[in-house]
Design a protein around this motif. Structure first.
Motif, PDB file in Angstrom:
ATOM      1  N   GLY A  31       0.812  -1.203   0.000  1.00  0.00           N
ATOM      2  CA  GLY A  31       0.000   0.000   0.000  1.00  0.00           C
ATOM      3  C   GLY A  31       0.851   1.261   0.000  1.00  0.00           C
ATOM      4  N   THR A  32       0.198   2.393  -0.180  1.00  0.00           N
ATOM      5  CA  THR A  32       0.884   3.678  -0.158  1.00  0.00           C
ATOM      6  C   THR A  32       0.712   4.317   1.214  1.00  0.00           C
ATOM      7  OG1 THR A  32       0.431   3.998  -2.504  1.00  0.00           O
ATOM      8  CG2 THR A  32       1.048   5.948  -1.231  1.00  0.00           C
ATOM      9  N   TYR A  33       1.815   4.670   1.858  1.00  0.00           N
ATOM     10  CA  TYR A  33       1.773   5.255   3.198  1.00  0.00           C
ATOM     11  C   TYR A  33       2.600   6.530   3.236  1.00  0.00           C
ATOM     12  CZ  TYR A  33      -0.207   0.759   4.239  1.00  0.00           C
ATOM     13  OH  TYR A  33      -1.015  -0.341   4.221  1.00  0.00           O
ATOM     14  N   PHE A  34       2.225   7.399   4.143  1.00  0.00           N
ATOM     15  CA  PHE A  34       2.907   8.680   4.276  1.00  0.00           C
ATOM     16  C   PHE A  34       3.192   8.938   5.748  1.00  0.00           C
ATOM     17  CE2 PHE A  34      -0.022   8.839   0.695  1.00  0.00           C
ATOM     18  CZ  PHE A  34       0.817   9.216  -0.342  1.00  0.00           C
ATOM     19  N   CYS A  35       4.312   9.574   6.011  1.00  0.00           N
ATOM     20  CA  CYS A  35       4.598  10.015   7.369  1.00  0.00           C
ATOM     21  C   CYS A  35       3.697  11.208   7.697  1.00  0.00           C
ATOM     22  CB  CYS A  35       6.064  10.413   7.500  1.00  0.00           C
ATOM     23  SG  CYS A  35       7.212   9.069   7.132  1.00  0.00           S
ATOM     24  N   SER A  36       3.393  11.373   8.976  1.00  0.00           N
ATOM     25  CA  SER A  36       2.425  12.406   9.342  1.00  0.00           C
ATOM     26  C   SER A  36       2.661  12.867  10.769  1.00  0.00           C
ATOM     27  CB  SER A  36       1.006  11.854   9.207  1.00  0.00           C
ATOM     28  OG  SER A  36       0.767  10.846  10.187  1.00  0.00           O
ATOM     29  N   PHE A  37       1.820  13.810  11.189  1.00  0.00           N
ATOM     30  CA  PHE A  37       1.836  14.272  12.566  1.00  0.00           C
ATOM     31  C   PHE A  37       0.966  13.398  13.468  1.00  0.00           C
ATOM     32  CE2 PHE A  37       3.652  18.195  10.936  1.00  0.00           C
ATOM     33  CZ  PHE A  37       4.461  18.595  11.978  1.00  0.00           C
ATOM     34  N   GLY A  38       0.379  12.351  12.941  1.00  0.00           N
ATOM     35  CA  GLY A  38      -0.433  11.476  13.769  1.00  0.00           C
ATOM     36  C   GLY A  38      -1.668  10.999  13.033  1.00  0.00           C
ATOM     37  N   ILE A  39      -2.430  10.147  13.698  1.00  0.00           N
ATOM     38  CA  ILE A  39      -3.599   9.493  13.104  1.00  0.00           C
ATOM     39  C   ILE A  39      -4.848  10.101  13.724  1.00  0.00           C
ATOM     40  CG2 ILE A  39      -4.726   7.293  12.662  1.00  0.00           C
ATOM     41  CD1 ILE A  39      -2.009   5.955  13.250  1.00  0.00           C
ATOM     42  N   GLY A  40      -5.732  10.647  12.887  1.00  0.00           N
ATOM     43  CA  GLY A  40      -6.911  11.322  13.410  1.00  0.00           C
ATOM     44  C   GLY A  40      -8.205  10.668  12.987  1.00  0.00           C
ATOM     45  N   LEU A  53       8.040  13.488  18.184  1.00  0.00           N
ATOM     46  CA  LEU A  53       8.183  14.160  16.902  1.00  0.00           C
ATOM     47  C   LEU A  53       8.612  15.616  17.084  1.00  0.00           C
ATOM     48  CD1 LEU A  53       7.703  13.166  13.985  1.00  0.00           C
ATOM     49  CD2 LEU A  53       5.502  14.334  14.057  1.00  0.00           C
ATOM     50  N   ILE A  54       8.011  16.287  18.056  1.00  0.00           N
ATOM     51  CA  ILE A  54       8.382  17.674  18.343  1.00  0.00           C
ATOM     52  C   ILE A  54       9.862  17.765  18.683  1.00  0.00           C
ATOM     53  CG2 ILE A  54       8.089  19.546  20.027  1.00  0.00           C
ATOM     54  CD1 ILE A  54       5.115  18.762  20.133  1.00  0.00           C
ATOM     55  N   ILE A 104      11.044  21.483  16.916  1.00  0.00           N
ATOM     56  CA  ILE A 104      10.045  22.548  16.820  1.00  0.00           C
ATOM     57  C   ILE A 104      10.094  23.439  18.051  1.00  0.00           C
ATOM     58  CG2 ILE A 104       7.552  23.015  16.608  1.00  0.00           C
ATOM     59  CD1 ILE A 104       7.278  20.398  15.106  1.00  0.00           C
ATOM     60  N   GLU A 105      10.628  22.915  19.151  1.00  0.00           N
ATOM     61  CA  GLU A 105      10.659  23.690  20.395  1.00  0.00           C
ATOM     62  C   GLU A 105      11.578  24.910  20.301  1.00  0.00           C
ATOM     63  OE1 GLU A 105      13.976  20.704  20.690  1.00  0.00           O
ATOM     64  OE2 GLU A 105      11.859  20.661  20.096  1.00  0.00           O
ATOM     65  N   ARG A 120      -1.573  21.544  22.186  1.00  0.00           N
ATOM     66  CA  ARG A 120      -1.468  21.420  23.644  1.00  0.00           C
ATOM     67  C   ARG A 120      -0.017  21.237  24.080  1.00  0.00           C
ATOM     68  NH1 ARG A 120      -0.789  17.925  27.599  1.00  0.00           N
ATOM     69  NH2 ARG A 120      -0.462  16.184  26.158  1.00  0.00           N
ATOM     70  N   LEU A 121       0.690  20.358  23.391  1.00  0.00           N
ATOM     71  CA  LEU A 121       2.090  20.104  23.742  1.00  0.00           C
ATOM     72  C   LEU A 121       2.944  21.348  23.528  1.00  0.00           C
ATOM     73  CD1 LEU A 121       2.524  16.528  22.209  1.00  0.00           C
ATOM     74  CD2 LEU A 121       2.552  17.112  24.637  1.00  0.00           C
TER      75      LEU A 121
END
Length: 445
Positions: free
Chosen positions: A259-268, A306-307, A312-313, A342-343
């Motif tokens: 399958g085709t997958y992508f990196c992300s900031f999370g699963i929503g 990930l942060i 990103i901090e 939030r983080l």
């Protein structure tokens, strides 16, 4: 009972419990077949909007390819917050939430079941109850059937119980209730052909099974596969920070069974993040689901890791574009934006959020963040993060906005702002998947 010929359905009546994405689209689909539906929801404001012909779901007109206001006002859908209006219906679709705070929860389902039992006690007419809501494996036999039994209602005789999960993808016109294959089963196979007939009115491909337990698990299992595969893609992103994981996954997808997958900031969203929890809750021996447990545990801390890896901090003023979990819809349930904001605020960062589908008040209520004013001349965002590829963002001149706001870096989850990569050396552009390598090379800046 419902017939295949539209003209024969004038006297048919269907009750639909819940007017969210699933329940409302079920009602619309039957109404288009000239079958009268009584659509119930506890949200009185939503019901009032629907009664006035207003569409509470963004872009649903596009999904159906027609003006739904005319359907709402056709007389074939009665929107109500009064349960007694549903008492003459013999077919009941249950499409209420089975989660609360992103954990499995059956308060709403059990309230509906109690209401249906009251209707049966009043009329003593045989009823068909079709579950579109996602259920934890074993819910029907361990909770719902015993409940009816305690009310002296015989499942499979007085009430035909069916499970018919939905698979719709509400951002794609071709992945809808009519076209997608749909699996169904009934308790003790009673009334299976009748339920199939009911669903075939609005679904082109209804697949019957004699195994109720299997059908009850289908949606959770297929979404858990997706959940674990996306989790693996994100684990690889963290494990190999010096590799362009986006390119790795693109090349892997050229294999015939990959399958085709992508990196992300999370699963929503409602379905995929909850699927693993439904399976774990329903298993008699969930120690055997160690891979699923690991995926859940990994995602619990994923954004924080990930942060840190993205560094990103180091930025002080962060603008996040997109509150919905998916493009061109208004659903924030489970959105990674909520946890990300939030983080970042916990790190002491100033965070503002923009989403064309949410008002300032809604964004503040959901995230405790201000809404970005796109026209303001007095803003400064050293970091911009694109979470959702809304159509409005595809048309946006992000380079102009970023330049005006002295932005140092644009982090794009979808890749729609890729043109910024070529426009300025002063603004670093990175797509999620490439990001860790790019940031690693940028440590001295």
């Amino acid at each position: 009972m419902i017939k295949n010929n539209d003209s024969d359905n004038e006297n048919a009546q269907i009750a639909i419990w819940g007017c969210g994405y699933i329940g409302l689209t079920t009602a619309i689909s039957y109404a288009l077949k000239r079958i009268r539906c009584y659509a119930y929801d506890i949200d009185k404001a939503k019901i009032e909007d629907l009664q006035e012909g207003k569409n509470p779901i963004i872009n649903l007109d596009y999904w159906y390819g027609l003006d739904l206001k005319k359907v709402y006002q056709s007389g074939y859908i009665v929107f109500t917050s009064q349960k007694q209006i549903l008492s003459n219906c013999t077919i009941h679709f249950i499409a209420v939430p089975t989660e609360k705070s992103m954990e499995p929860c059956y308060e709403a389902v059990m309230q509906v079941i109690s209401d249906i039992a009251d209707i049966f006690d009043e009329n003593k007419n045989k009823m068909y109850v079709i579950f579109e809501s996602t259920l934890t494996p074993g819910t029907l036999k361990n909770i719902i059937i015993p409940f009816f039994s305690n009310r002296k209602i015989r499942s499979g005789k007085d009430i035909i119980l069916a499970i018919a999960p939905r698979r719709d993808w509400f951002i794609s016109q071709d992945k809808n209730l009519k076209s997608l294959p749909r699996v169904i089963a009934t308790y003790n196979n009673q009334g299976l052909e009748t339920v199939k007939k009911i669903l075939t009115i609005i679904c082109d491909n209804v697949i019957t099974s004699c195994d109720l337990d299997a059908v009850e698990m289908v949606k959770s299992v297929e979404n858990t596969f997706r959940y674990m595969e996306i989790s693996l893609a994100n684990q690889l992103l963290l494990a190999y920070p010096n590799v362009n994981m986006d390119e790795v996954l693109r090349l892997c997808a050229t294999k015939w069974n990959m399958g085709t997958y992508f990196c992300s900031f999370g699963i929503g969203g409602y379905c995929i993040p909850l699927a693993a929890k439904y399976l774990l809750q329903g298993s008699k021996n969930n120690n055997m689901l160690s891979i699923v447990k690991e995926a859940v545990n990994f995602n619990f801390n994923y954004l924080e890791n990930l942060i840190s890896n993205y560094r990103i901090e180091r930025f002080k003023h962060i603008g996040i574009f997109g509150l919905s979990y998916k493009e061109n819809i208004k659903v924030s349930k489970g959105s990674p934006t909520i946890e990300l904001s939030r983080l970042l605020r916990n790190y002491g960062k100033e965070v503002e959020i923009h989403d064309p589908y949410y008002s300032s008040e809604e964004i503040m209520e959901i995230t405790e963040c201000k809404k970005i004013n796109l026209d303001s001349e007095n803003k400064y965002f050293d970091c911009i993060i694109l979470m959702v590829a809304h159509d409005e963002y595809k048309l946006m001149d992000i380079y102009k906005f970023a330049t005006k706001n002295s932005t140092q870096i644009i982090i794009d989850q979808s890749g729609i702002w890729n043109d910024c990569r070529w426009k300025s050396a002063k603004i670093k552009y990175v797509k999620v998947g490439e990001l860790l390598r790019e940031v690693e090379n940028d440590k001295t800046n």
